[in-house]
Design an enzyme around this catalytic site. Structure first.
Site, PDB file in Angstrom:
ATOM      1  N   LYS A  16       4.309   9.323  -0.516  1.00 42.44           N
ATOM      2  CA  LYS A  16       3.228   8.867   0.361  1.00 42.44           C
ATOM      3  C   LYS A  16       3.724   7.725   1.244  1.00 42.44           C
ATOM      4  CE  LYS A  16      -1.107   9.197  -2.224  1.00 42.44           C
ATOM      5  NZ  LYS A  16      -2.186   8.331  -2.712  1.00 42.44           N
ATOM      6  N   ASP A  71      -6.492   7.404  -1.277  1.00 35.61           N
ATOM      7  CA  ASP A  71      -6.772   8.344  -2.345  1.00 35.61           C
ATOM      8  C   ASP A  71      -6.853   9.729  -1.737  1.00 35.61           C
ATOM      9  OD1 ASP A  71      -7.127   8.197  -5.232  1.00 35.61           O
ATOM     10  OD2 ASP A  71      -8.831   9.475  -4.758  1.00 35.61           O
ATOM     11  N   GLY A 150       3.839  17.042  -4.801  1.00 36.08           N
ATOM     12  CA  GLY A 150       2.564  17.501  -5.348  1.00 36.08           C
ATOM     13  C   GLY A 150       2.270  18.958  -5.035  1.00 36.08           C
TER      14      GLY A 150
END
Ligand code: ITT
Length: 194
Positions: A16, A71, A150
């Site tokens: 990220k 998030d 992910g």
């Protein structure tokens, strides 16, 4: 070099941070972006917004500067009614991409999206601001690609339907992704304040 104010991205996820710093580097912003892993508390809530607000406030006492958290979640709308959504982190660690594919193996048509909520604590005004992004697509029938992280190897966006997110460069992913969209909103906001 200019003495720029620091802006912290609080995350333990280096992928990220790499995506965010690449996008920041393309912009002429008067901030020096830094990563800090403060292990913010992730509550179990119904929406990413609630999780993001809580995550942001859980580290407030540890920082005396402007900072933001993000998030994100992966939602398989058809046929899993939005699962894993707010459980994305736990489900990735337990079922993983193979587990998701096995849940949907009898369905030809799938629909899925990624959502991102960035929560910024802006020190000068002591206010919290939220920025959201979403990208729609479907679940790939196979795990494909070795970039990203992910759920990237099983997500195909409507915008680039020939490749999974894990087959895109960071630049290409940022261009269309949930995180890229939310981040560009944050960047526009910061530019207006400059
Ligand atoms: P933080 O420290 O920033 O909280 P995290 O990895 O726990 O990092 P999230 O809770 O935001 O991140 O994300 C939940 C899960 O969703 C994460 O573990 C990934 O597996 C998945 N995810 C999030 N963004 C993704 C992306 O851009 N591509 C693929 N999977 C993603």
């Amino acid at each position: 070099m200019k003495n720029q104010p620091k802006l912290y991205f609080i995350t333990g996820n280096r992928h990220k941070f790499a995506e965010v710093s690449e996008l920041f580097a393309q912009e002429d912003l008067n901030y020096e972006l830094r990563q800090k892993d403060l292990n913010p508390t992730e509550i179990q809530a119904d929406t990413l917004e609630e999780v993001a607000r809580f995550k942001l406030s859980s580290v407030k006492s540890k920082l005396d500067v402007s900072y933001f958290i993000e998030d994100a979640g992966f939602f398989v709308d058809i046929p899993l009614k939005g699962f894993p959504g707010v459980y994305s982190s736990y489900v990735f660690k337990t079922l993983g991409n193979e587990g998701i594919l096995s849940l949907i193996k009898n369905f030809d048509d799938t629909k899925a999206h990624f959502s991102s909520v960035i929560a910024l604590y802006y020190k000068p005004s002591e206010q919290i601001y939220l920025f959201k992004g979403r990208v729609d697509g479907k679940v790939s029938s196979k795990i494909k690609g070795n970039r990203g992280f992910g759920y990237d190897p099983i997500f195909i966006s409507d915008i680039q339907p020939d490749k999974t997110f894990a087959e895109l460069s960071k630049l290409e992913k940022n261009h269309i992704s949930h995180r890229g969209i939310a981040l560009r909103k944050l960047i526009e906001f910061l530019k207006k304040l400059n």
